[in-house]
Write an enzyme that holds these catalytic residues in place. Structure first.
Site, PDB file in Angstrom:
ATOM      1  N   LYS A 112       0.489  -3.716   4.798  1.00  0.00           N
ATOM      2  CA  LYS A 112      -0.906  -3.881   5.218  1.00  0.00           C
ATOM      3  C   LYS A 112      -1.494  -5.214   4.750  1.00  0.00           C
ATOM      4  CE  LYS A 112      -1.891   0.969   5.937  1.00  0.00           C
ATOM      5  NZ  LYS A 112      -0.560   1.568   5.666  1.00  0.00           N
TER       6      LYS A 112
HETATM    7  C1  LIG Z   1       0.121   2.358   6.609  1.00  0.00           C
HETATM    8  C2  LIG Z   1       1.592   2.563   6.344  1.00  0.00           C
HETATM    9  C3  LIG Z   1       2.466   3.036   7.359  1.00  0.00           C
HETATM   10  C4  LIG Z   1       1.990   3.437   8.730  1.00  0.00           C
HETATM   11  O1  LIG Z   1       1.601   2.336   9.511  1.00  0.00           O
HETATM   12  P1  LIG Z   1       0.759   2.548  10.853  1.00  0.00           P
HETATM   13  O2  LIG Z   1       0.377   1.182  11.287  1.00  0.00           O
HETATM   14  O3  LIG Z   1      -0.431   3.392  10.455  1.00  0.00           O
HETATM   15  O4  LIG Z   1       1.633   3.257  11.826  1.00  0.00           O
HETATM   16  C5  LIG Z   1       3.815   3.140   7.044  1.00  0.00           C
HETATM   17  N1  LIG Z   1       4.287   2.838   5.812  1.00  0.00           N
HETATM   18  C6  LIG Z   1       3.478   2.392   4.830  1.00  0.00           C
HETATM   19  C7  LIG Z   1       4.051   2.089   3.495  1.00  0.00           C
HETATM   20  C8  LIG Z   1       2.101   2.232   5.053  1.00  0.00           C
HETATM   21  O5  LIG Z   1       1.313   1.784   4.064  1.00  0.00           O
END
Ligand SMILES: *Cc1c(COP(=O)(O)O)cnc(C)c1O
Length: 466
Positions: A112
């Site tokens: 993120k």
């Molecule tokens: C947020 C997250 C996801 C999921 O990603 P999306 O974009 O919501 O599909 C998967 N793995 C981790 C470690 C995350 O922080």
């Protein structure tokens, strides 16, 4: 670029407006009116670019005229300068067919950061231009909260209020939020569950006493700018593996469908993608929707991959719009049905449109553990539980051996080290840049799970909109 809502209210916004708005007023999500298309020659010319220069090439058509090329380059340079790896998102080999795209070299160890580090700087840029102020309110069960806080800490004209359920996030996750010392960061531990925290945030967005005074915004992946920033690493990985002359597949650990949707956007822009594999854990609404057309919510089962423990995937609406004929009125009706019944059936057009590029797989706890042990024992790679779900799906995909399959590594294994230790016997160290996390001083307030108390707390500390 012009942006429209998936629910057809007709307004056309520019990049700056969609970035600051988040959700559309009709409840829909913003999508570009059309996708810029790169030719094979243009893609081939991207080989060898630094991550920042590649980011400028890929994102520029989406941000003009709100940002100039120079402004975009400056924001990207500062955002990706915070990453601990010179390649920003390095590609690592598992075996002859399988590859790992490490997206966790940002400040909070989850993918993120790639989008939020840029988004925080874009907020600051647009707010300075408009002499305005933004109040970000969010609820987190872990990763989003820490990445958002790090992205806006110390930025001018932005305050962030992050609610987490008291005692229900891991020590690493809580400390990543509460040890960030900046006057614009407000951590609130509430009495209650994540759902309680989330419900209070949603209420604040429709509380006119709050929205009348403050420009309240969210940082979850409904924000188009986040998805746009994620398109870049699909290009980066595919170029490394021979694009545009060779097709590549991606396997993506999926929750809200944001990350994998960015892969869909890359394909629309001309990147030759063989397949996008949507990997879910036992919370498998997306696997059911893509394999049988049944999009219906169940109860959330907690797993070792908590960032994928969700039953409604907000960004799926963007795909349904684009593969369903871009009919906002029809989609608005379909989504209203879903909100009322917690279930809906995809149309044939949506199913066929999605099936052209997407497939899906579901991994249970055993599949996840086996993928983690395989990565460690056969390739010497320690991977986190989310990534392991992606790797399981990649290896189960049955794609021809000539197609490279890239699994997206969405979190650093240290972030989920107890689960990693159970599967591999390895105790992962926190990277040196995080090494003193347990010595740093924490700062957060504890509030009751009571909306009025939380709204009063925010109202006393936030800066009104101009
Ligand atoms: C947020 C997250 C996801 C999921 O990603 P999306 O974009 O919501 O599909 C998967 N793995 C981790 C470690 C995350 O922080």
């Amino acid at each position: 670029m012009e942006y429209i809502s998936t629910r057809g209210d007709g307004a056309v916004l520019d990049f700056e407006a969609v970035t600051l708005a988040g959700l559309a007023p009709d409840g829909g999500l913003y999508v570009p009116r059309n996708f810029p298309l790169f030719s094979g020659t243009e893609i081939a010319a991207m080989r060898g670019l630094s991550y920042v220069e590649l980011a400028v090439r890929v994102m520029l058509p989406f941000v003009q005229p709100s940002l100039t090329e120079g402004e975009l380059r400056d924001l990207a340079t500062r955002a990706y300068g915070r990453f601990a790896h010179a390649a920003v998102t390095p590609l690592v080999q598992f075996d002859q067919q399988h590859w790992l795209l490490e997206l966790f070299h940002g400040p909070t160890l989850a993918f993120k950061d790639v989008a939020l580090q840029l988004l925080g700087r874009m907020f600051e840029h647009f707010l300075a231009k408009n002499d305005d102020h933004l109040t970000i309110v969010g609820a987190t069960s872990g990763d989003t909260g820490s990445a958002a806080i790090d992205a806006v800490a110390g930025r001018e004209r932005v305050d962030i209020f992050m609610l987490h359920p008291n005692g229900r996030v891991s020590d690493v996750q809580r400390r990543q939020m509460t040890t960030v010392r900046a006057p614009n960061v407000h951590n609130i531990a509430i009495d209650g569950s994540f759902d309680d925290a989330q419900a209070m945030v949603k209420r604040m967005f429709v509380d006119s006493a709050m929205t009348g005074r403050f420009r309240i915004s969210a940082v979850n992946s409904i924000n188009w700018a986040r998805l746009m920033a994620q398109v870049v690493y699909y290009f980066a990985a595919a170029l490394q593996l021979g694009a545009p002359d060779r097709k590549v597949a991606f396997s993506v650990p999926t929750g809200n469908f944001g990350d994998v949707f960015a892969g869909y956007v890359a394909a629309q822009m001309g990147l030759p993608i063989e397949r996008l594999i949507v990997a879910t854990n036992v919370n498998d609404i997306l696997h059911r929707a893509l394999s049988t057309g049944d999009y219906s919510t169940g109860t959330v089962t907690p797993t070792a991959a908590p960032s994928m423990d969700i039953q409604v995937s907000s960004n799926f609406e963007r795909l349904l719009f684009l593969v369903g004929g871009c009919d906002g009125a029809a989609l608005a009706q379909q989504m209203r049905g879903f909100e009322a019944n917690k279930a809906m059936q995809l149309t044939n057009m949506q199913r066929e449109g999605a099936a052209a590029l997407f497939s899906s797989a579901r991994a249970d706890a055993g599949d996840m553990t086996r993928a983690m042990s395989w990565a460690y024992e056969k390739c010497g790679q320690v991977i986190d539980p989310h990534t392991a779900i992606g790797l399981h799906a990649a290896r189960a995909s049955g794609l021809d051996a000539s197609i490279p399959v890239v699994t997206l590594a969405t979190a650093h294994p240290a972030k989920f080290r107890d689960a990693v230790e159970r599967a591999t016997g390895q105790r992962v160290q926190l990277p040196t840049r995080m090494g003193d996390l347990f010595e740093r001083q924490e700062s957060y307030v504890e509030l009751p799970g009571d909306y009025d108390a939380i709204a009063a707390y925010v109202a006393e500390r936030a800066t009104p909109s101009s």
